[in-house]
Design a protein around this motif. Structure first.
Motif, short mmCIF file in Angstrom:
data_model
loop_
_atom_site.label_atom_id
_atom_site.label_comp_id
_atom_site.label_asym_id
_atom_site.label_seq_id
_atom_site.Cartn_x
_atom_site.Cartn_y
_atom_site.Cartn_z
N GLN A 38 47.01 36.94 40.93
CA GLN A 38 47.57 36.00 39.86
C GLN A 38 47.50 36.59 38.63
N MET A 39 46.54 37.38 38.29
CA MET A 39 46.33 37.89 37.17
C MET A 39 47.32 38.90 37.08
N LYS A 40 47.64 39.69 38.21
CA LYS A 40 48.47 40.76 38.25
C LYS A 40 49.82 40.58 37.93
N THR A 41 50.28 39.35 38.18
CA THR A 41 51.58 39.06 37.97
C THR A 41 51.77 38.42 36.40
N LEU A 42 50.40 38.13 35.91
CA LEU A 42 50.48 37.61 34.18
C LEU A 42 50.15 38.80 33.17
N VAL A 43 49.56 39.95 33.70
CA VAL A 43 48.77 40.79 32.40
C VAL A 43 50.36 41.82 32.29
N ALA A 44 50.10 42.50 31.10
CA ALA A 44 51.10 43.34 30.67
C ALA A 44 51.12 44.48 31.80
N PRO A 45 52.31 44.91 32.14
CA PRO A 45 52.50 45.83 33.23
C PRO A 45 51.73 46.91 33.16
N SER A 46 51.44 47.67 32.10
CA SER A 46 50.39 48.68 32.02
C SER A 46 49.16 48.56 32.48
N LEU A 47 48.74 47.29 32.80
CA LEU A 47 47.13 46.64 32.92
C LEU A 47 47.09 46.51 34.53
N VAL A 48 48.18 46.45 35.41
CA VAL A 48 48.35 46.07 36.54
C VAL A 48 47.26 46.56 37.63
N ASP A 49 47.06 47.92 37.31
CA ASP A 49 46.29 48.70 38.28
C ASP A 49 44.78 48.53 37.81
N PHE A 50 44.46 47.81 36.66
CA PHE A 50 43.04 48.05 35.98
C PHE A 50 42.13 47.39 36.92
N GLU A 51 40.86 47.90 36.90
CA GLU A 51 39.78 47.65 37.37
C GLU A 51 38.69 47.00 36.42
N PRO A 52 38.18 45.76 36.54
CA PRO A 52 37.14 45.24 35.50
C PRO A 52 36.13 46.51 35.48
N TYR A 53 35.60 46.50 34.38
CA TYR A 53 34.48 47.80 34.09
C TYR A 53 33.14 47.30 34.77
N ASP A 54 32.51 48.22 35.71
CA ASP A 54 31.38 47.83 36.30
C ASP A 54 30.45 49.07 36.12
N PRO A 55 29.40 48.83 35.14
CA PRO A 55 28.63 49.78 34.68
C PRO A 55 27.61 50.06 35.86
N LYS A 56 27.38 49.49 37.10
CA LYS A 56 26.62 49.66 38.12
C LYS A 56 25.26 49.66 37.75
N PHE A 57 24.74 48.50 36.78
CA PHE A 57 23.56 48.56 36.09
C PHE A 57 22.44 48.15 37.29
N THR A 58 21.46 48.83 37.37
CA THR A 58 20.56 48.37 38.25
C THR A 58 19.22 48.45 37.31
N SER A 59 18.12 47.89 37.52
CA SER A 59 17.10 47.94 36.87
C SER A 59 15.93 48.94 37.37
N THR A 60 15.69 50.11 36.72
CA THR A 60 14.83 50.82 37.39
C THR A 60 13.65 51.38 36.48
#
Ligand SMILES: *Cc1c(COP(=O)(O)O)cnc(C)c1O
Length: 367
Positions: free
Chosen positions: A7-29
Motif C-alpha cells: 500500500q505504501m508503495k502506491t502512496l510514497v513519492a515514486p523515487s522512494l518506492v524501492d526504499f527499505e526501512p533502515y535496519d542497523p542490525k543492532f544486537t547488544s554484545t
C-alpha cells in the motif's frame, strides 16, 4: 531485509518506492567494534566539565538555532571566523543538507565507492543522480584521472579522507585539482581526520578554493556519537546556504552545551587519539603476523580508527565473533566491491586483545 508495504508503495513519492526501512542490525554484545565509535572512557576532567555545563542548560527554552556559542568555540579552535562554521545534528544532517541544497532533479553527485553509504542514500532521497567512479578494488585507490573527468561535469563532489570503510586518504593535490575543475561544490568528509596525520587534512585548502567544504564530527575522535554533533567549515556564502535549508532547532541545547565543554577540554583527548593510533598499529601487525603464519587474512593499512580485513566466508566469521565471543564487527560482504570484508573499529587495549585471540581461533578452526 524488509521493504515498504504494497500500500505504501502506491502512496510514497515514486523515487522512494524501492526504499527499505533502515535496519542497523543492532544486537547488544559485550564488545562492540561495529560502528567506528570511540570505546575509550571520557577523560575525567572533561566529564566534570560536561556535568557542570549540563546542569546549567535551561530546558524550557528553545536552543539557539545557529548554536552561536558553540560556533564561536569551534571557530576559535579551528582558527577561522564563526561565519565559516555551520553545526549540524551529526555530520549526517550536514551531508543530507548538502544534497538537499546543492543536489536535486537533473543534478549530479560524483561519488567514489566503496565509501560511506549515506551519500547514495541521501542522493536517492533528494533525487540527485550519482556518478560513481569506482576505486581500484585491490588497493582501494581512487582513479584520479577518471574522477577529475567526472568532476568537471558535477554539481557536487564528496571525497572521504580517511575513507570509510577503506581507511585511505586522498592527496591534497588531488583535492585542489578537483576544486579547480569542478563547476560545483566539493565536500571533503574528514570525519576521521583526528586519527590521520595533521598535514593530510584539507582544512588549510579552504582559503584557496571557495567551492570547498570540509566536514567534521565529534562522534569519532571525541567519543560523542550519542549527542549527534558535526560541523562544516566553508566560505560564509556556502554557510548561508546551509543556514537556509536546515531544521531550525536541529542541534538541541544539551548537545550544544556538551559539545562546547568537550571542545574546551580537547587537550585531554590527545592521549586518547594517540592510544587509538598505537592500538591500530598493533592490530595491523597482529593481523599481518596471522597472515605470515599461514592464516587466511588480508588487511589494508588505515589512517583511521578502524581496519578493513578480508577473510574467507566473512559472514560466518562475523557470526562466530558475535555468537561465540560476543564481539560485534561490521560485515561488508554484501557491499559491492567488498566481498568477504569486515570492518573492525580499534577498541581499547583489552578489547583489541580479545578480538585478536578470537579471530585467531576462528581462522584456525573455520573449515
Ligand atoms: C561517522 C561518519 C560521519 C558522521 O557521523 P555523525 O555521527 O553523523 O557525525 C560522516 N562521514 C563518515 C564517512 C562517517 O564515517
Amino acid at each position: 531485509m524488509t521493504s515498504l508495504s504494497s500500500q505504501m508503495k502506491t502512496l510514497v513519492a515514486p523515487s522512494l518506492v524501492d526504499f527499505e526501512p533502515y535496519d542497523p542490525k543492532f544486537t547488544s554484545t559485550r564488545i562492540n567494534l561495529s560502528a567506528n565509535e570511540n570505546t575509550h572512557e571520557m577523560p575525567a576532567g572533561t566529564k566534570m566539565a560536561v556535568c557542570e555545563a549540563l546542569s546549567k542548560v535551561q530546558l524550557n527554552r528553545y536552543p539557539d538555532p545557529m548554536a552561536n556559542g558553540l560556533r564561536k568555540t569551534i571557530a576559535e579552535w579551528r582558527q577561522c571566523d564563526s561565519a565559516c562554521i555551520c553545526v549540524g545534528n551529526g555530520g549526517d544532517e550536514l551531508l543530507f543538507n548538502f544534497l538537499l541544497a546543492f543536489g536535486g532533479q537533473g543534478r549530479k553527485l560524483l561519488n567514489c565507492p566503496p565509501s560511506f553509504s549515506e551519500y547514495e542514500l541521501f542522493s536517492k532521497i533528494t533525487n540527485t543522480e550519482v556518478v560513481n567512479v569506482w576505486r581500484n578494488l585491490e588497493t582501494f585507490c581512487i582513479d584520479e584521472e577518471a574522477a577529475l573527468n567526472a568532476a568537471s561535469d558535477a554539481n557536487l563532489v564528496i571525497l572521504t579522507s580517511p575513507n570509510n570503510p577503506t581507511g585511505d586518504v586522498v592527496s591534497r593535490e588531488f583535492v585542489s585539482s578537483v576544486c579547480e575543475v569542478c563547476p560545483g561544490i566539493v565536500m571533503v568528509d574528514e570525519a576521521y581526520d583526528e586519527f590521520s596525520r595533521k598535514e593530510l587534512s584539507c582544512d588549510d585548502l579552504l582559503g584557496k578554493h571557495d567551492n570547498l567544504i570540509t566536514l567534521h564530527t565529534l562522534s569519532k575522535a571525541f567519543g560523542l556519537a550519542g549527542i549527534r554533533c558535526g560541523y562544516i567549515i566553508a566560505s560564509p556564502d556556502i554557510i548561508d546556504v546551509f543556514a537556509s535549508v536546515r531544521q531550525i532547532y536541529s542541534v538541541n541545547a544539551l548537545t550544544q552545551a556538551v559539545a562546547a565543554a568537550v571542545i574546551a577540554n580537547r587537550d585531554e583527548y590527545q592521549g586518547v587519539c594517540e592510544d587509538i593510533k598505537f592500538e591500530r598499529q598493533r592490530l595491523l601487525s597482529a593481523f599481518n603476523c596471522m597472515r605470515d603464519d599461514g592464516l587466511p587474512i588480508e588487511v589494508w593499512p588505515s589512517e583511521s580508527n578502524f581496519l578493513l580485513v578480508r577473510v574467507p566466508d566473512a559472514t560466518f566469521v562475523h557470526k562466530r565473533l558475535r555468537d561465540e565471543f560476543s564481539i560485534l564487527v561490521r560485515d561488508f560482504s554484501s557491499t559491492a566491491g567488498l566481498k568477504n570484508c569486515l570492518r573492525i573499529a580499534v577498541g581499547t587495549q583489552s578489547e583489541n586483545d580479545e578480538l585478536i585471540e578470537a579471530i585467531k581461533t576462528i581462522l584456525s578452526t573455520n573449515n
